[in-house]
Design a protein around this motif. Sequence first.
Motif, PDB file in Angstrom:
ATOM      1  N   ARG A  10       0.839  -1.190   0.000  1.00  0.00           N
ATOM      2  CA  ARG A  10       0.000   0.000   0.000  1.00  0.00           C
ATOM      3  C   ARG A  10       0.875   1.242   0.000  1.00  0.00           C
ATOM      4  O   ARG A  10       2.032   1.210   0.403  1.00  0.00           O
ATOM      5  CB  ARG A  10      -0.885  -0.007   1.248  1.00  0.00           C
ATOM      6  CG  ARG A  10      -1.852  -1.149   1.242  1.00  0.00           C
ATOM      7  CD  ARG A  10      -2.780  -1.141   2.418  1.00  0.00           C
ATOM      8  NE  ARG A  10      -2.454  -0.180   3.458  1.00  0.00           N
ATOM      9  CZ  ARG A  10      -2.682  -0.384   4.741  1.00  0.00           C
ATOM     10  NH1 ARG A  10      -3.220  -1.502   5.134  1.00  0.00           N
ATOM     11  NH2 ARG A  10      -2.385   0.531   5.631  1.00  0.00           N
ATOM     12  N   LEU A  12       0.752   3.856   1.872  1.00  0.00           N
ATOM     13  CA  LEU A  12       1.168   4.269   3.215  1.00  0.00           C
ATOM     14  C   LEU A  12       2.350   3.443   3.718  1.00  0.00           C
ATOM     15  O   LEU A  12       3.177   3.945   4.471  1.00  0.00           O
ATOM     16  CB  LEU A  12      -0.018   4.170   4.184  1.00  0.00           C
ATOM     17  CG  LEU A  12       0.103   4.927   5.494  1.00  0.00           C
ATOM     18  CD1 LEU A  12       0.481   6.378   5.274  1.00  0.00           C
ATOM     19  CD2 LEU A  12      -1.165   4.828   6.294  1.00  0.00           C
ATOM     20  N   THR A  13       2.466   2.207   3.286  1.00  0.00           N
ATOM     21  CA  THR A  13       3.622   1.391   3.654  1.00  0.00           C
ATOM     22  C   THR A  13       4.893   1.988   3.069  1.00  0.00           C
ATOM     23  O   THR A  13       5.924   2.061   3.742  1.00  0.00           O
ATOM     24  CB  THR A  13       3.434  -0.058   3.148  1.00  0.00           C
ATOM     25  OG1 THR A  13       2.200  -0.568   3.652  1.00  0.00           O
ATOM     26  CG2 THR A  13       4.575  -0.940   3.598  1.00  0.00           C
ATOM     27  N   ALA A  72      -2.117   5.437  11.581  1.00  0.00           N
ATOM     28  CA  ALA A  72      -2.811   5.687  10.310  1.00  0.00           C
ATOM     29  C   ALA A  72      -2.809   4.438   9.442  1.00  0.00           C
ATOM     30  O   ALA A  72      -3.805   4.123   8.782  1.00  0.00           O
ATOM     31  CB  ALA A  72      -2.150   6.848   9.571  1.00  0.00           C
ATOM     32  N   TRP A  73      -1.704   3.693   9.448  1.00  0.00           N
ATOM     33  CA  TRP A  73      -1.629   2.467   8.652  1.00  0.00           C
ATOM     34  C   TRP A  73      -2.625   1.433   9.163  1.00  0.00           C
ATOM     35  O   TRP A  73      -3.305   0.768   8.382  1.00  0.00           O
ATOM     36  CB  TRP A  73      -0.212   1.906   8.702  1.00  0.00           C
ATOM     37  CG  TRP A  73       0.019   0.770   7.773  1.00  0.00           C
ATOM     38  CD1 TRP A  73       0.417   0.834   6.476  1.00  0.00           C
ATOM     39  CD2 TRP A  73      -0.135  -0.626   8.066  1.00  0.00           C
ATOM     40  NE1 TRP A  73       0.523  -0.425   5.947  1.00  0.00           N
ATOM     41  CE2 TRP A  73       0.184  -1.346   6.902  1.00  0.00           C
ATOM     42  CE3 TRP A  73      -0.514  -1.328   9.196  1.00  0.00           C
ATOM     43  CZ2 TRP A  73       0.145  -2.726   6.841  1.00  0.00           C
ATOM     44  CZ3 TRP A  73      -0.557  -2.711   9.141  1.00  0.00           C
ATOM     45  CH2 TRP A  73      -0.228  -3.391   7.969  1.00  0.00           C
ATOM     46  N   VAL A  75      -5.398   2.007  10.939  1.00  0.00           N
ATOM     47  CA  VAL A  75      -6.773   2.470  10.778  1.00  0.00           C
ATOM     48  C   VAL A  75      -7.237   2.318   9.336  1.00  0.00           C
ATOM     49  O   VAL A  75      -8.390   1.968   9.072  1.00  0.00           O
ATOM     50  CB  VAL A  75      -6.900   3.934  11.251  1.00  0.00           C
ATOM     51  CG1 VAL A  75      -8.218   4.542  10.844  1.00  0.00           C
ATOM     52  CG2 VAL A  75      -6.731   4.005  12.753  1.00  0.00           C
ATOM     53  N   THR A  76      -6.351   2.555   8.389  1.00  0.00           N
ATOM     54  CA  THR A  76      -6.748   2.488   6.986  1.00  0.00           C
ATOM     55  C   THR A  76      -6.565   1.103   6.379  1.00  0.00           C
ATOM     56  O   THR A  76      -6.788   0.918   5.187  1.00  0.00           O
ATOM     57  CB  THR A  76      -5.942   3.493   6.137  1.00  0.00           C
ATOM     58  OG1 THR A  76      -4.547   3.169   6.245  1.00  0.00           O
ATOM     59  CG2 THR A  76      -6.193   4.901   6.599  1.00  0.00           C
ATOM     60  N   HIS A  77      -6.201   0.127   7.186  1.00  0.00           N
ATOM     61  CA  HIS A  77      -5.986  -1.230   6.679  1.00  0.00           C
ATOM     62  C   HIS A  77      -7.318  -1.853   6.279  1.00  0.00           C
ATOM     63  O   HIS A  77      -8.242  -1.947   7.074  1.00  0.00           O
ATOM     64  CB  HIS A  77      -5.302  -2.085   7.745  1.00  0.00           C
ATOM     65  CG  HIS A  77      -4.986  -3.461   7.284  1.00  0.00           C
ATOM     66  ND1 HIS A  77      -4.037  -3.700   6.326  1.00  0.00           N
ATOM     67  CD2 HIS A  77      -5.483  -4.665   7.636  1.00  0.00           C
ATOM     68  CE1 HIS A  77      -3.967  -5.006   6.119  1.00  0.00           C
ATOM     69  NE2 HIS A  77      -4.826  -5.606   6.902  1.00  0.00           N
ATOM     70  N   ARG A  78      -7.402  -2.263   5.055  1.00  0.00           N
ATOM     71  CA  ARG A  78      -8.615  -2.908   4.555  1.00  0.00           C
ATOM     72  C   ARG A  78      -8.429  -4.413   4.557  1.00  0.00           C
ATOM     73  O   ARG A  78      -7.446  -4.923   4.043  1.00  0.00           O
ATOM     74  CB  ARG A  78      -8.920  -2.447   3.137  1.00  0.00           C
ATOM     75  CG  ARG A  78      -9.426  -1.043   3.097  1.00  0.00           C
ATOM     76  CD  ARG A  78      -9.748  -0.663   1.690  1.00  0.00           C
ATOM     77  NE  ARG A  78      -8.701   0.299   1.320  1.00  0.00           N
ATOM     78  CZ  ARG A  78      -8.233   0.471   0.113  1.00  0.00           C
ATOM     79  NH1 ARG A  78      -8.683  -0.233  -0.872  1.00  0.00           N
ATOM     80  NH2 ARG A  78      -7.300   1.354  -0.114  1.00  0.00           N
TER      81      ARG A  78
END
Length: 93
Positions: A10, A12-13, A72-73, A75-78
């Motif tokens: 991703r 963000l990673t 943030a990573w 929280v946004t992990h799908r």
Amino acid sequence: MRSRRIPRWRLLTWVILAFNLAMLLWLVIALDEASERCVGELCRDVNDPGSTLGAWLVIFFWLTGVVLLGVAWLVTHRTERPGPRHRRGRHRH
């Protein structure tokens, strides 16, 4: 022969990885600057509060940024769902 591919991570990673590399570079440069002032037999600047404070400030910014980016990573992990969920009760067709 297998071709080497860049992992499909991703965005963000990649941001977290770039942030860590930038902070490591900043810490190395800050410590190098503090050690360049060394002359003679022993470094008196090592005990200088300014260089120590600067290094701790970089580490503080690093840890703060990693914690914020890590949250943030997470929280946004799908998560991928294996399939459609079946609802109990009435079904609309």
